[in-house]
Structures are given as structure tokens and as C-alpha cells.
Design an enzyme around this catalytic site. Structure first.
Site, PDB file in Angstrom:
ATOM      1  N   LYS A 221       0.852  -1.197   0.000  1.00 42.56           N
ATOM      2  CA  LYS A 221       0.000   0.000   0.000  1.00 42.56           C
ATOM      3  C   LYS A 221       0.887   1.247   0.000  1.00 42.56           C
ATOM      4  O   LYS A 221       2.101   1.164   0.239  1.00 42.56           O
ATOM      5  CB  LYS A 221      -0.896  -0.014   1.237  1.00 42.56           C
ATOM      6  CG  LYS A 221      -0.124   0.048   2.558  1.00 42.56           C
ATOM      7  CD  LYS A 221      -1.037  -0.214   3.745  1.00 42.56           C
ATOM      8  CE  LYS A 221      -0.252  -0.139   5.047  1.00 42.56           C
ATOM      9  NZ  LYS A 221      -1.042  -0.560   6.202  1.00 42.56           N
TER      10      LYS A 221
ATOM     11  N   TYR B 155      15.266  31.208   2.452  1.00 40.37           N
ATOM     12  CA  TYR B 155      14.025  31.885   2.851  1.00 40.37           C
ATOM     13  C   TYR B 155      14.095  32.289   4.310  1.00 40.37           C
ATOM     14  O   TYR B 155      14.584  31.524   5.150  1.00 40.37           O
ATOM     15  CB  TYR B 155      12.837  30.948   2.659  1.00 40.37           C
ATOM     16  CG  TYR B 155      12.386  30.804   1.232  1.00 40.37           C
ATOM     17  CD1 TYR B 155      11.940  31.916   0.522  1.00 40.37           C
ATOM     18  CD2 TYR B 155      12.391  29.566   0.610  1.00 40.37           C
ATOM     19  CE1 TYR B 155      11.518  31.775  -0.790  1.00 40.37           C
ATOM     20  CE2 TYR B 155      11.968  29.416  -0.692  1.00 40.37           C
ATOM     21  CZ  TYR B 155      11.532  30.526  -1.395  1.00 40.37           C
ATOM     22  OH  TYR B 155      11.112  30.385  -2.683  1.00 40.37           O
TER      23      TYR B 155
HETATM   24  C1  PLP Z   1      -0.331  -1.508   6.895  1.00 36.36           C
HETATM   25  C2  PLP Z   1      -0.882  -2.740   7.378  1.00 36.36           C
HETATM   26  C3  PLP Z   1      -0.057  -3.873   7.522  1.00 36.36           C
HETATM   27  C4  PLP Z   1       1.434  -3.839   7.333  1.00 36.36           C
HETATM   28  O1  PLP Z   1       2.037  -3.287   8.493  1.00 36.36           O
HETATM   29  P1  PLP Z   1       3.620  -3.250   8.669  1.00 36.36           P
HETATM   30  O2  PLP Z   1       3.799  -2.856  10.072  1.00 36.36           O
HETATM   31  O3  PLP Z   1       4.142  -2.258   7.721  1.00 36.36           O
HETATM   32  O4  PLP Z   1       4.121  -4.609   8.375  1.00 36.36           O
HETATM   33  C5  PLP Z   1      -0.662  -5.057   7.874  1.00 36.36           C
HETATM   34  N1  PLP Z   1      -2.001  -5.135   8.104  1.00 36.36           N
HETATM   35  C6  PLP Z   1      -2.805  -4.063   7.998  1.00 36.36           C
HETATM   36  C7  PLP Z   1      -4.250  -4.224   8.248  1.00 36.36           C
HETATM   37  C8  PLP Z   1      -2.269  -2.830   7.642  1.00 36.36           C
HETATM   38  O5  PLP Z   1      -3.077  -1.777   7.557  1.00 36.36           O
END
Ligand code: PLP
Length: 693
Positions: free
Chosen positions: A357, A583
Site C-alpha cells: 500500500k 528563505y
Molecule cells: C499496513 C498494514 C499492515 C502492514 O504493516 P507493517 O507494520 O508495515 O508490516 C498489515 N495489516 C494491515 C491491516 C495494515 O493496515
């Protein structure tokens, strides 16, 4: 640069198809066994062009034929180039009157293999119109057109016995030389490709063998009767093609750009090579080997065509990075390594579900997922529908789980792209079920995080969801929200989450409700918990080789950072003691200083406060502090201690340079955040370079 070493089926078969077309035009077996040659070039090789059309249809349908205009333009441009390439041969063969040439250009192609281009263009325009007619009519009408074409092709001798039909075909042939063209031939295959039908590998292979056998029978029968006017179209050809295409789709994951481009060049060039081989053989007195011997002729043409295609492939203009301003580097071998190390931590039967994601935590979802897929990962998790679709478009198969909410109105997209949706709560599940379409889902159970999920104790809700026939429940999962902590209270909380989760799963099994794939661990669940009796572990941040922060974990794993972030020194200037820079004049030189301007800023996703809260970069293997306020596209670095620093130098913000390393954890700590946030903010303006040493 990563080179695709394994050629996935669809692209590889393009190359095979181009070789088959070359065979059609050189008849390799003619001197040995005329029957064998007939079977090879007039039956088997007849799958080649329909295949090209089906591939076009398949990809055109993916965006609802919206890119048809673009494809047509591309085909026309290619056709123009190819026609020009063959002008000398047109001329050599005695030339054509201007009108005859134009008619050829529009309908039959200006050289014998170029008929494909006008046919594909016309076919795409017709197929796009037909595709708007719903589910049944497009194929029915295209099928009817194909039948008309069939009557003018290999069934002409039979059909023309009916005088009225003979008159009709007389009319057709006054315009076209063949019915194998953009009206009668191309639309059906384009639309069959658009259907993209898939059966299991076994069904497709069996179907292909049977239909190919039957088509061979059909062809032999027609040949025996001597009714063929031309031998491009058979009644059973579309059937063969549907099975062949399904077989290839089933195996087609990823892309093989080289095979694809080589096949195009081979198709375009082989007639020229035939002329050259014949000319060369005559010039050197080698007619017996390279002309009279049909196999020698074919081999010489193929070798020459492949060599020419290879040369063109190497010479083709390649997209280069547009700037050298700021880029992320992906170390794909580190990614392979991390996946291996993490897999080793899982219980037998438990697999990685790669969490990609947020554009794979800023790394680039497509390159990351492609690499993981290539190396055997078969499950992925994304945050939302668009991320899932992007992966499918990139050729990723297997399970893709959407962890977040998707509105029920989008169910048809979930179905089309074969995505698995998380059921966020009872209402969401019911709304998904009531759309009347089947949805693949995993149930999220809330075990204490209170974000998404059905309360794990709400057995009634769970049972109600299992009662919905449209919900194809393939898994049940939960998320741990404090398993990154080794504090006693947090560890107890995690224990209680695990207990709630497994008790719900046990209850489901007891009630005969199949929980399917069960999963609960994420990265910190692997670092801090023993292996879990699950089907998947959803791993994000650990896969990228970094921790969220610098806190310790229970089990240290040998993980390597996948991402490096680099930019360039654009300019180095001196600032006298007491002068200000940037800046707000936020930097004041306390001594005569040298400042390097580095080509990256908050517009590339860096946190703006970084430059005033201890941010550093590496230049020539040494650390140098950022100073002043960060700009959108640049930042200042004090290189007074680094007299060699000069314009063009690479500045490393994350990664190694010489013996020094700047880790993402360190950078995140400077801005009081976690690496997850820092990395996922990395912007789209950054180029991506993949290293695969
Ligand atoms: C983002 C997410 C993960 C992955 O988490 P990490 O700590 O990056 O491994 C797993 N499960 C769910 C539901 C998530 O939202």
C-alpha cells in the site's frame, strides 16, 4: 538495470507467432513433405495473426476501448513506416499505378504481409462499435461477419455453388482481394481477445488439443475437396484461439518487452530478408542450399530476420531518465533477501502477504510487486481499489487483498479485477452482499484496535455474514496495534488480541463456518511474536528492510534497506561570516562557509522541518548538515568541511555512500515521525532506478 529474464507467455508467444508467419511465407517443409508443410503453414501457423488481434483486443478492453484511438494512430504510424520500407520492393516488382497503390494502401496492404495493418485498424474501429452492444450481440455479429468471410475463404468452393451467394461474393471480391480483412476477419478475434476468457491450465490445454485436432481434420477435408479459395480461415479457428489464449493468459504474469518488440520487428522485416537471402544466394551461387532447399531457405531467412530485429531492438530509442535531479534507487536483491529472511520466520504453511500500500511505502508499488511476484510471492495487500487495479494492470496475479474500505457501488470492479475486499463491519458486508454480484472478501475482526472490523465477539454478525451467498469469504484476519512495543502492558494487550482472534476462529470452525485463510501478524508481529498458526503474515515495513523507529525488537533479523534516495549538488557557493542564506534568512554563517545547493526539496516528499532539525546528507562518503529552510525543490547543505564538494556530486539522503550510511530511521527520528510516514510521502517527481547486481 533489471532485465526481464523470464519471458511470460503472452509476449513470448508473440515471437513464436512471428516465426510462424515467417514460416507461412517461406514454406520450410515444402521440399520434404508437402503434407507436413500444409499442416505447419496452412493450419498451425494460422493461429499467429488471430493471436496478434486477440492480444490487441485483450488490452483494449481493459480500459473499455478508450485507448482504441491511440492504438489506431500507432498502427497507422507503423504502417506508414513499413509501407515506406517496402516501396523499393514495390518498385522493383514493377511498380503500381497510383490508384492501384492507394487501393492497396487502404485495403490489402502495400506488400503481402502488410495487410495486417489496415485490417487491424478497420477491425478495431468495428469491434469498438460492436462492443457497445451489450454482452451477447458483439460476439454474435462479429461471428456472423466471420462466417461471411469464411464463405469467401476456405469454403468458397462449396458456397459458390449457390448462384445467389456466388453473386454476393463477386461483389465482395470486386472490392477486396480476400475476405480475410478488417471487416470479416479481425473483429471476431479482437472481441474474443477482449473477452479474455480463462479456464484452468488443464481445461485450456485439453480444449486446445481437441480443437486443434478437429481443425486439422477440417483443413485436410477442405484440401481434399479442393474447395479452398484461400486458406486463412477455418470454422474451428476461433475455437482453437479461445483455448490457446486462455492457456497463455493463465501463464501470463508480468511482461517480456524484448520478445514483444522483437516479434514486431520480425514481422515487419522478414519479407525484406526473403528478398535479400534470394539475392545473396544467387550472387554467391548458393541457390541449392538457400533457395532450393526449403529448410535451408527458411533457416537463412529466419536467422537474417532475427539478426536484423535484434539490431533494431538494440538501436531503438529507449526512454532515458529525463533529469538527473533526484531519484530513488531500488535494490531488488535486498528485496529478494528480505522476503527470504522473513519467510524463514513463518510457521510451515504460512506465506508472506506483501503489503504494498502507499505505493509500496514510497518505493513504487509496480516494480516492487513485479519483483516479488517474479520471485514467488503470490499474495499482496493494498490500501484501496485503485492500488489493486494498478497491480493487476502491471500483470500481478494471485491474491490481492484491499485492506481498506471500498464503496459497494464498486463491486463490479472488484469482480472484474479479481480483487479481494476487506469487510469493514457488518453494515459494509451486508451492503456488499446486496449488490447482487459475487464478491471475494476477507472478514476483518476487531480485536481491540477499534479501527476496522466486526467485533470479534459479535458471533451473530459473523454468522449473518456467512449467510450471504454473494460473499465469498476466503479469509479472516485482525490487526495488532501495540505489538511494536515490548512494554509489559502492551504485550498483555497483544496477548488479549490474539486470544480474542483465535477464539473467534475456533468458534467459526466449531460452527462449520470455514474461516479460510487466517492472518494476524504484520512486521512487528514477526519481530516480536513467535510464529503464528496462520496462512499469511501481512508484512510491510520489514520487507523494505527498515523498522518504523529505532526501538529494539525481540528478534533481530538480518534485513537490508531496499531504498536509497539521492539528488545532486547543483551549485556550491561561499557565504561570508555573518551573511544569511535561504528563505527567511534562517541560516546565518558563523564563519566563512561553503554552501552546496542540493536538488531535492519538500516537493519531492521530504518533511520541510528536516533541514532545521538535524537533517544530514552524504556527499563523497561524508556527512554534511542541512542548513536554513528547505525549499520546494532544493535545500542547502553546509560543505565547509568538505572542500572537494562540487557541482554534479551525488548527495545521498537515505542510503550508503562509501563507508557511511544514512538510515531512514534516523531521518524519521529527526522529524519526530516513523519511517512508514516518511517513506510513503516520497513524491511522484522522483525518478526510480532499479539496481539488480
Ligand atoms: C499496513 C498494514 C499492515 C502492514 O504493516 P507493517 O507494520 O508495515 O508490516 C498489515 N495489516 C494491515 C491491516 C495494515 O493496515
Amino acid at each position: 538495470m533489471s532485465a526481464s529474464k523470464r519471458y511470460p507467455a503472452l509476449d513470448s508467444f508473440r515471437l513464436i507467432a512471428a516465426v510462424l508467419v515467417t514460416a507461412i511465407h517461406t514454406s520450410p517443409l515444402a521440399g520434404y513433405t508437402p503434407l507436413g508443410d500444409f499442416l505447419l503453414t496452412r493450419v498451425l501457423a494460422r493461429t499467429a495473426v488471430p493471436f496478434f488481434l486477440m492480444v490487441s483486443g485483450y488490452f483494449l478492453a481493459k480500459d473499455g476501448w478508450r485507448s482504441a484511438g491511440k492504438t489506431v494512430k500507432k498502427l497507422l504510424a507503423l504502417y506508414a513506416g513499413a509501407a515506406a520500407l517496402y516501396l523499393p520492393l514495390n518498385w522493383y516488382q514493377g511498380g503500381l499505378a497510383p490508384l492501384a497503390f492507394l487501393k492497396r494502401l487502404a485495403l490489402e496492404g502495400t506488400f503481402y504481409h502488410l495487410w495486417y495493418f489496415p485490417a487491424a485498424v478497420l477491425g478495431i474501429l468495428i469491434a469498438r462499435q460492436l462492443s457497445r452492444l451489450g454482452k451477447f450481440w458483439p460476439l454474435a455479429l462479429a461471428g456472423a461477419l466471420y462466417l461471411v468471410g469464411l464463405g469467401g475463404d476456405s469454403y468458397y468452393g462449396l458456397v459458390s455453388r449457390v448462384p445467389a451467394l456466388k453473386a454476393v461474393y463477386g461483389g465482395i471480391f470486386a472490392v477486396f482481394d480476400y475476405t480475410r480483412n478488417g471487416i470479416f476477419f479481425a473483429p471476431l478475434f479482437l472481441l474474443l481477445g477482449a473477452e479474455g476468457r480463462r479456464w484452468s491450465g488443464r481445461v485450456s490445454a485439453a480444449g486446445l488439443l481437441l480443437s486443434l485436432g478437429a481443425m486439422t481434420g477440417e483443413a485436410l477435408w477442405l484440401r481434399q475437396m479442393g474447395v479452398q479459395r484461400h486458406d486463412s480461415m477455418y470454422l474451428l479457428l476461433p475455437v482453437c484461439m479461445v483455448f490457446l489464449f486462455s492457456l497463455l493468459l493463465e501463464r501470463n504474469k508480468g511482461r517480456a518487452p524484448m520478445a514483444r518488440e522483437m516479434s514486431l520487428f520480425l514481422y515487419l522485416l522478414h519479407p525484406w530478408c526473403i528478398v535479400l537471402v534470394r539475392g545473396g544466394a544467387k550472387a554467391w551461387g548458393l541457390e541449392r542450399v538457400f533457395i532450393e532447399n526449403s529448410l535451408g531457405h527458411f533457416a537463412a531467412v529466419l536467422v537474417l530476420s532475427l539478426a536484423a530485429s535484434w539490431a533494431l531492438y538494440r538501436l531503438r530509442p529507449r526512454p532515458r531518465p529525463v533529469t538527473d535531479r533526484a531519484w530513488r534507487e531500488l535494490d531488488l536483491q535486498a528485496l529478494d533477501h528480505n522476503a527470504r529472511v522473513l519467510r524463514d520466520q513463518l510457521a510451515p504453511g504460512c506465506e508472506l502477504m506483501a503489503v504494498v500500500k502507499g505505493n509500496a511505502y514510497g518505493h513504487g508499488a509496480v516494480p516492487v510487486a513485479r519483483r516479488l511476484w517474479k520471485k514467488g510471492t503470490r499474495a499482496f495487500a493494498v490500501a484501496c481499489l485503485s492500488e489493486g487495479i494498478a497491480l493487476r494492470r502491471a500483470g500481478i496475479g494471485g491474491t490481492i487483498l484491499i485492506l481498506g474500505y471500498t464503496p459497494p457501488e464498486e463491486v463490479h470492479r472488484l469482480e472484474y479485477w479479481r480483487l479481494t475486499q476487506t469487510v469493514a463491519d457488518l453494515d459494509h458486508g451486508m451492503a456488499l452482499a446486496s449488490t447482487g454480484r459475487p464478491v471475494r472478501v476477507h472478514l476483518a475482526l476487531d480485536t481491540g484496535m477499534h479501527r476496522l472490523g466486526i467485533p470479534a465477539e459479535d458471533r451473530q454478525a459473523i454468522a449473518a455474514l456467512y449467510g450471504q451467498k454473494n460473499l465469498r469469504i476466503g479469509g479472516v484476519y485482525s490487526h495488532l496495534c501495540v505489538c511494536d512495543s515490548l512494554e509489559r502492558a502492551d504485550m498483555d494487550f497483544t496477548e488479549s488480541q490474539l486470544a480474542r482472534f483465535y477464539s473467534a476462529v475456533d468458534w467459526m470452525c466449531w460452527e462449520g463456518l470455514d474461516p479460510g485463510a487466517v492472518h494476524i501478524q504484520s512486521s512487528y508481529g514477526i519481530w516480536n511474536l513467535p510464529a503464528q498458526p496462520c496462512r499469511f503474515a501481512r508484512v510491510g515495513i520489514a520487507l523494505y528492510g527498515v523498522r518504523s523507529d529505532s526501538q529494539s525488537v525481540r528478534r533481530e533479523l538480518d534485513l537490508r534497506p531496499v531504498l536509497a534516495l539521492r539528488a545532486r549538488v547543483a551549485s556550491v557557493r561561499t557565504v561570508a561570516c555573518g551573511q544569511d542564506a535561504g528563505y527567511g534568512c534562517a541560516f546565518r554563517a558563523k564563519r566563512d562557509s561553503r554552501l552546496a545547493v542540493v536538488t531535492i526539496g519538500y516537493g519531492d516528499g521530504l518533511p520541510r522541518q528536516l533541514s532545521q532539525s538535524g537533517g544530514q546528507v552524504l556527499i563523497r562518503g561524508r556527512r554534511a548538515p542541512m542548513v536554513g529552510r528547505m525549499c520546494m525543490d532544493q535545500l542547502l547543505v553546509d560543505v565547509t568541511e568538505l572542500p572537494q564538494a562540487c557541482p554534479g556530486d551525488v548527495a545521498t539522503l537515505i542510503g550508503r555512500d562509501g563507508g557511511e550510511e544514512l538510515r531512514a530511521e534516523e531521518l524519521a527520528q529527526c522529524c519526530a515521525t516513523i519511517t512508514n510516514e516518511l517513506l510513503s510521502q516520497l513524491g511522484s517527481r522522483l525518478e526510480t532506478r532499479q539496481t539488480d547486481f
